[in-house]
Design a protein around this motif. Structure first.
Motif, mmCIF file in Angstrom:
data_model
loop_
_atom_site.group_PDB
_atom_site.id
_atom_site.type_symbol
_atom_site.label_atom_id
_atom_site.label_comp_id
_atom_site.label_asym_id
_atom_site.label_seq_id
_atom_site.Cartn_x
_atom_site.Cartn_y
_atom_site.Cartn_z
ATOM 1 N N HIS A 90 0.878 -1.177 0.000
ATOM 2 C CA HIS A 90 0.000 0.000 0.000
ATOM 3 C C HIS A 90 0.913 1.224 0.000
ATOM 4 N N TYR A 91 0.857 1.978 -1.097
ATOM 5 C CA TYR A 91 1.666 3.182 -1.232
ATOM 6 C C TYR A 91 0.791 4.342 -1.684
ATOM 7 N N GLN A 92 1.123 5.517 -1.170
ATOM 8 C CA GLN A 92 0.478 6.747 -1.623
ATOM 9 C C GLN A 92 1.486 7.881 -1.483
ATOM 10 N N ASN A 93 1.668 8.617 -2.559
ATOM 11 C CA ASN A 93 2.615 9.736 -2.584
ATOM 12 C C ASN A 93 4.013 9.322 -2.122
ATOM 13 N N GLY A 94 4.452 8.141 -2.530
ATOM 14 C CA GLY A 94 5.791 7.669 -2.194
ATOM 15 C C GLY A 94 5.944 7.076 -0.806
ATOM 16 N N ASN A 95 4.904 7.106 0.009
ATOM 17 C CA ASN A 95 4.960 6.522 1.351
ATOM 18 C C ASN A 95 4.121 5.260 1.391
ATOM 19 N N GLY A 96 4.532 4.311 2.217
ATOM 20 C CA GLY A 96 3.756 3.092 2.358
ATOM 21 C C GLY A 96 4.622 1.936 2.784
ATOM 22 N N ALA A 97 4.081 0.746 2.591
ATOM 23 C CA ALA A 97 4.786 -0.457 3.022
ATOM 24 C C ALA A 97 4.303 -1.649 2.217
ATOM 25 N N ARG A 98 5.051 -2.721 2.347
ATOM 26 C CA ARG A 98 4.707 -3.984 1.708
ATOM 27 C C ARG A 98 4.964 -5.113 2.699
ATOM 28 N N ALA A 99 4.380 -6.270 2.420
ATOM 29 C CA ALA A 99 4.592 -7.430 3.283
ATOM 30 C C ALA A 99 4.506 -8.707 2.466
ATOM 31 N N GLU A 100 5.296 -9.688 2.863
ATOM 32 C CA GLU A 100 5.238 -11.028 2.289
ATOM 33 C C GLU A 100 4.797 -11.970 3.385
ATOM 34 N N PRO A 125 6.934 -1.423 10.451
ATOM 35 C CA PRO A 125 7.379 -1.833 11.785
ATOM 36 C C PRO A 125 6.278 -2.571 12.568
ATOM 37 N N GLY A 126 6.698 -3.639 13.254
ATOM 38 C CA GLY A 126 5.797 -4.367 14.132
ATOM 39 C C GLY A 126 4.911 -5.398 13.460
ATOM 40 N N THR A 152 -8.864 -2.314 12.237
ATOM 41 C CA THR A 152 -7.809 -1.797 13.111
ATOM 42 C C THR A 152 -6.910 -0.768 12.434
ATOM 43 N N GLY A 153 -6.888 -0.756 11.115
ATOM 44 C CA GLY A 153 -6.058 0.214 10.403
ATOM 45 C C GLY A 153 -4.780 -0.357 9.842
ATOM 46 N N THR A 154 -4.028 -1.133 10.597
ATOM 47 C CA THR A 154 -2.818 -1.777 10.089
ATOM 48 C C THR A 154 -2.683 -3.158 10.710
ATOM 49 N N PRO A 155 -1.981 -4.050 10.040
ATOM 50 C CA PRO A 155 -1.747 -5.379 10.616
ATOM 51 C C PRO A 155 -0.923 -5.327 11.899
ATOM 52 N N ALA A 156 -0.171 -4.257 12.100
ATOM 53 C CA ALA A 156 0.656 -4.146 13.307
ATOM 54 C C ALA A 156 -0.194 -4.029 14.564
ATOM 55 N N GLU A 157 -1.430 -3.586 14.429
ATOM 56 C CA GLU A 157 -2.304 -3.377 15.583
ATOM 57 C C GLU A 157 -3.139 -4.603 15.934
ATOM 58 N N MET A 158 -2.881 -5.734 15.274
ATOM 59 C CA MET A 158 -3.639 -6.958 15.540
ATOM 60 C C MET A 158 -2.798 -7.931 16.350
ATOM 61 N N ASP A 159 -3.459 -8.612 17.279
ATOM 62 C CA ASP A 159 -2.790 -9.654 18.055
ATOM 63 C C ASP A 159 -3.702 -10.866 18.161
ATOM 64 N N GLY A 160 -3.111 -12.046 18.045
ATOM 65 C CA GLY A 160 -3.836 -13.284 18.292
ATOM 66 C C GLY A 160 -4.890 -13.656 17.265
ATOM 67 N N LEU A 161 -4.725 -13.292 16.005
ATOM 68 C CA LEU A 161 -5.690 -13.654 14.979
ATOM 69 C C LEU A 161 -5.617 -15.161 14.724
ATOM 70 N N PRO A 162 -6.761 -15.857 14.791
ATOM 71 C CA PRO A 162 -6.751 -17.297 14.469
ATOM 72 C C PRO A 162 -6.502 -17.530 12.981
ATOM 73 N N LYS A 163 -6.178 -18.760 12.622
ATOM 74 C CA LYS A 163 -5.971 -19.113 11.218
ATOM 75 C C LYS A 163 -7.285 -19.004 10.447
ATOM 76 N N CYS A 164 -7.184 -18.646 9.176
ATOM 77 C CA CYS A 164 -8.310 -18.545 8.229
ATOM 78 C C CYS A 164 -9.415 -17.607 8.706
ATOM 79 N N VAL A 165 -9.008 -16.445 9.217
ATOM 80 C CA VAL A 165 -9.967 -15.418 9.631
ATOM 81 C C VAL A 165 -9.648 -14.125 8.886
ATOM 82 N N SER A 166 -10.702 -13.464 8.400
ATOM 83 C CA SER A 166 -10.547 -12.195 7.703
ATOM 84 C C SER A 166 -11.869 -11.450 7.735
#
Length: 189
Positions: A90-100, A125-126, A152-166
């Motif tokens: 997710h990038y906008q105006n040159g700022n953002g992040a990626r994840a694998e 981060p996080g 929550t806004g970002t994946p960094a703010e999530m804790d304890g998500l079970p498998k196959c949940v979205s």
């Protein structure tokens, strides 16, 4: 030798070489029936989610999701044996992040898939080591997508998500940017 004779001899040699190469390739390449028969002999994978597309955002955000997630036929009874990867950015105006992400679960039903996994690499981060989930609705050229961090806004703010949940697939894929393909899971009950 006259020039015309040389051209005829050279042309004939080229045709013979091309014909021999074509015959060799044809003998090595299975005919359509043979290929179809060998594919039919192999069991269909139990489930899959593949493809790449960008999400539609009127503000011009550049958001991309890519999937290569599979559940092998022999693991049909356990969606937590799914393998593969997915990535998002997710990038906008040159700022953002990626994840694998390394896939740890894949559930599909009809044209809907839910995949989850552990972030293995990210410049946000996080996020590394956290589980994230994504839902895809395969609607042809009008696919939709949702993700576990929608509230929550970002994946960094999530804790304890079970498998196959979205979340529900509330985002639209931008026209002409790609397509997702879902292979439906067909468990035996």
């Amino acid at each position: 030798m006259k020039r015309r004779t040389k051209i005829v001899v050279l042309g004939s040699a080229l045709l013979l070489t091309a014909g021999a190469a074509s015959a060799a390739t044809a003998s090595e390449t299975p005919r359509p029936r043979e290929a179809a028969a060998s594919e039919a002999d192999r069991p269909r994978e139990a489930a899959a989610l593949t493809g790449t597309a960008k999400l539609h955002r009127s503000a011009g955000d550049d958001i991309t999701f890519s999937f290569d997630a599979h559940l092998a036929a022999q693991d049909k009874a356990d969606p937590m044996k799914a393998t593969g990867t997915f990535a998002f950015s997710h990038y906008q105006n040159g700022n953002g992040a990626r994840a694998e992400v390394a896939v740890d679960c894949l559930l599909t039903g009809g044209k809907v898939a839910v995949v989850s996994g552990i972030v293995t690499e990210s410049d946000l981060p996080g996020v590394e080591g956290k589980r994230v989930g994504v839902t895809v609705h395969d609607l042809g050229r009008h696919d939709r997508l949702g993700y576990s961090w929608a509230a929550t806004g970002t994946p960094a703010e999530m804790d304890g998500l079970p498998k196959c949940v979205s979340s529900a697939p509330f985002e639209k894929v931008s026209k002409g940017t790609g397509d997702f393909t879902v292979v439906p899971w067909q468990p035996e009950f």
